[in-house]
Structure formats: structure tokens, C-alpha cells
Motif scaffolding. Sequence first.
Motif, PDB file in Angstrom:
ATOM      1  N   ILE A  45       0.848  -1.198   0.000  1.00  0.00           N
ATOM      2  CA  ILE A  45       0.000   0.000   0.000  1.00  0.00           C
ATOM      3  C   ILE A  45       0.880   1.244   0.000  1.00  0.00           C
ATOM      4  CG2 ILE A  45      -1.874   1.180   1.230  1.00  0.00           C
ATOM      5  CD1 ILE A  45      -2.178  -1.719   2.687  1.00  0.00           C
ATOM      6  N   ASP A  46       0.604   2.150  -0.950  1.00  0.00           N
ATOM      7  CA  ASP A  46       1.370   3.399  -1.036  1.00  0.00           C
ATOM      8  C   ASP A  46       1.210   4.225   0.240  1.00  0.00           C
ATOM      9  OD1 ASP A  46       2.105   2.680  -3.601  1.00  0.00           O
ATOM     10  OD2 ASP A  46       0.844   4.168  -4.609  1.00  0.00           O
ATOM     11  N   ALA A  47       2.232   5.016   0.549  1.00  0.00           N
ATOM     12  CA  ALA A  47       2.216   5.885   1.731  1.00  0.00           C
ATOM     13  C   ALA A  47       1.006   6.818   1.689  1.00  0.00           C
ATOM     14  CB  ALA A  47       3.503   6.698   1.806  1.00  0.00           C
ATOM     15  N   GLY A  48       0.372   6.968   2.842  1.00  0.00           N
ATOM     16  CA  GLY A  48      -0.762   7.875   2.957  1.00  0.00           C
ATOM     17  C   GLY A  48      -2.110   7.220   2.679  1.00  0.00           C
ATOM     18  N   TRP A  49      -2.118   6.018   2.136  1.00  0.00           N
ATOM     19  CA  TRP A  49      -3.359   5.313   1.815  1.00  0.00           C
ATOM     20  C   TRP A  49      -3.586   4.202   2.828  1.00  0.00           C
ATOM     21  CZ3 TRP A  49      -6.629   6.806  -2.037  1.00  0.00           C
ATOM     22  CH2 TRP A  49      -6.132   7.737  -2.951  1.00  0.00           C
ATOM     23  N   HIS A  50      -4.857   3.803   2.982  1.00  0.00           N
ATOM     24  CA  HIS A  50      -5.156   2.656   3.822  1.00  0.00           C
ATOM     25  C   HIS A  50      -6.193   1.764   3.159  1.00  0.00           C
ATOM     26  CE1 HIS A  50      -6.892   6.330   5.716  1.00  0.00           C
ATOM     27  NE2 HIS A  50      -8.016   5.676   5.588  1.00  0.00           N
ATOM     28  N   LEU A  51      -5.979   0.474   3.356  1.00  0.00           N
ATOM     29  CA  LEU A  51      -6.813  -0.588   2.810  1.00  0.00           C
ATOM     30  C   LEU A  51      -7.671  -1.123   3.951  1.00  0.00           C
ATOM     31  CD1 LEU A  51      -7.348  -2.858   0.585  1.00  0.00           C
ATOM     32  CD2 LEU A  51      -5.464  -4.086   1.681  1.00  0.00           C
ATOM     33  N   TYR A  52      -8.966  -1.283   3.702  1.00  0.00           N
ATOM     34  CA  TYR A  52      -9.865  -1.698   4.774  1.00  0.00           C
ATOM     35  C   TYR A  52      -9.862  -3.205   5.001  1.00  0.00           C
ATOM     36  CZ  TYR A  52     -11.326   3.064   4.890  1.00  0.00           C
ATOM     37  OH  TYR A  52     -11.318   4.418   5.026  1.00  0.00           O
ATOM     38  N   SER A  53     -10.149  -3.578   6.223  1.00  0.00           N
ATOM     39  CA  SER A  53     -10.221  -4.962   6.661  1.00  0.00           C
ATOM     40  C   SER A  53     -11.347  -5.707   5.933  1.00  0.00           C
ATOM     41  CB  SER A  53     -10.487  -4.967   8.172  1.00  0.00           C
ATOM     42  OG  SER A  53     -10.830  -6.242   8.630  1.00  0.00           O
ATOM     43  N   THR A 106      -6.960  -0.259  14.331  1.00  0.00           N
ATOM     44  CA  THR A 106      -8.374   0.014  14.567  1.00  0.00           C
ATOM     45  C   THR A 106      -8.490   1.420  15.134  1.00  0.00           C
ATOM     46  OG1 THR A 106      -8.809  -2.322  14.981  1.00  0.00           O
ATOM     47  CG2 THR A 106     -10.461  -0.755  15.757  1.00  0.00           C
ATOM     48  N   ILE A 107      -9.312   2.236  14.464  1.00  0.00           N
ATOM     49  CA  ILE A 107      -9.492   3.633  14.876  1.00  0.00           C
ATOM     50  C   ILE A 107     -10.965   4.011  14.862  1.00  0.00           C
ATOM     51  CG2 ILE A 107      -7.239   4.351  13.961  1.00  0.00           C
ATOM     52  CD1 ILE A 107      -8.983   5.716  11.659  1.00  0.00           C
ATOM     53  N   ILE A 135     -13.242   1.385  12.738  1.00  0.00           N
ATOM     54  CA  ILE A 135     -12.880   0.651  11.529  1.00  0.00           C
ATOM     55  C   ILE A 135     -11.440   0.159  11.644  1.00  0.00           C
ATOM     56  CG2 ILE A 135     -12.474   0.857   9.036  1.00  0.00           C
ATOM     57  CD1 ILE A 135     -14.669   2.897   8.899  1.00  0.00           C
ATOM     58  N   THR A 136     -11.198  -1.031  11.099  1.00  0.00           N
ATOM     59  CA  THR A 136      -9.844  -1.569  11.029  1.00  0.00           C
ATOM     60  C   THR A 136      -9.342  -1.439   9.599  1.00  0.00           C
ATOM     61  OG1 THR A 136     -10.298  -3.137  12.809  1.00  0.00           O
ATOM     62  CG2 THR A 136      -8.414  -3.632  11.386  1.00  0.00           C
ATOM     63  N   TYR A 137      -8.092  -0.973   9.465  1.00  0.00           N
ATOM     64  CA  TYR A 137      -7.490  -0.828   8.147  1.00  0.00           C
ATOM     65  C   TYR A 137      -6.006  -1.165   8.218  1.00  0.00           C
ATOM     66  CZ  TYR A 137      -5.614   3.646   9.773  1.00  0.00           C
ATOM     67  OH  TYR A 137      -4.938   4.617  10.479  1.00  0.00           O
TER      68      TYR A 137
END
Length: 148
Positions: free
Chosen positions: A46-54, A88-89, A98-100
Motif C-alpha cells: 500500500i502506497d504511503a498515505g493510503w489505507h486498505l480496509y479490513s 483500529t481507529i 474501523i480496522t485498516y
Amino acid sequence: MKKVFLFFALLAAFVGQAQILEPVKWSTSVNKISATEYELVATATIDAGWHLYSQNVPQDGPIPTSFAYEGNANYLKKGNTIEGEGHTIQDPIFEMEITYFEKKADFKQRIKLKGKAPFEVKGTVEFMVCDDSRCLPPTEVDLVFNVK
């Protein structure tokens, strides 16, 4: 001549703005657990600054990551795809917990062989990614696992 130059300058600016974002790259590997059991591993970089969801997000949240595997006569799925530990935030955009994943995420699926290797397991992953200011639409990527 000025009009031609202006046209090409505007065209270059437009093409530069129309870049397709692909902040997640997928790779696959296979781990041999025993003579008849293997583990399919899908890794998201995953590129910096992005997040992928669980795979597990609350209803009315972002699209969860999900896997589908094409069945064939060579194997049986054992259980569900498991994921590594994410963050998880309390997400301010979706207003829920949500967890990512950031940087890297591994997803593992166990299979039991019904015959002999080698063969391929084909599958797809559907996922959604966001950064601090935007989310990209859900994306589906084909995966191929080479069981040897």
C-alpha cells in the motif's frame, strides 16, 4: 502558432491530471504446510498515505476487502481467508470504529489438496482504499496462486 502551442499545453495538463491512481499492488505466494495442505498468501503493498480496509467492517462503512476463489477439482478451501493485525481507529469520515492496513497487509487462505500438484488457484480480491481526503471506488483484481 500560439493557438497550436496553447492546445498542446492544455492537452498535456489535462493528461497529467487524468492519471489513474493505483495505490495498492497485489502479489501472491504459496506456502506448503504439509503434504496435503497449502496456504495461499495474497499480499497488498500500500502506497504511503493510503489505507486498505479490513475484511470486517461495520455495515454502512467502506467496502470491506473480500476474496473469491474459483473452485476446481484439485483442492478444497479450509475455513475463511484470515488477515494480519491492522490498525483500529474511530474513523471521523465514516463515524465508526474501523480496522485498516497501512504499507502492507497479508491475507491467508488454507487449502487441502484433493489430487497432486502442480496446479493454479485463480481468485479475485475486491477492495477499497482511502487517504485523508478521498476514497477511491471499489476495485477488483485477479489473483493467481501457483501450487507446486
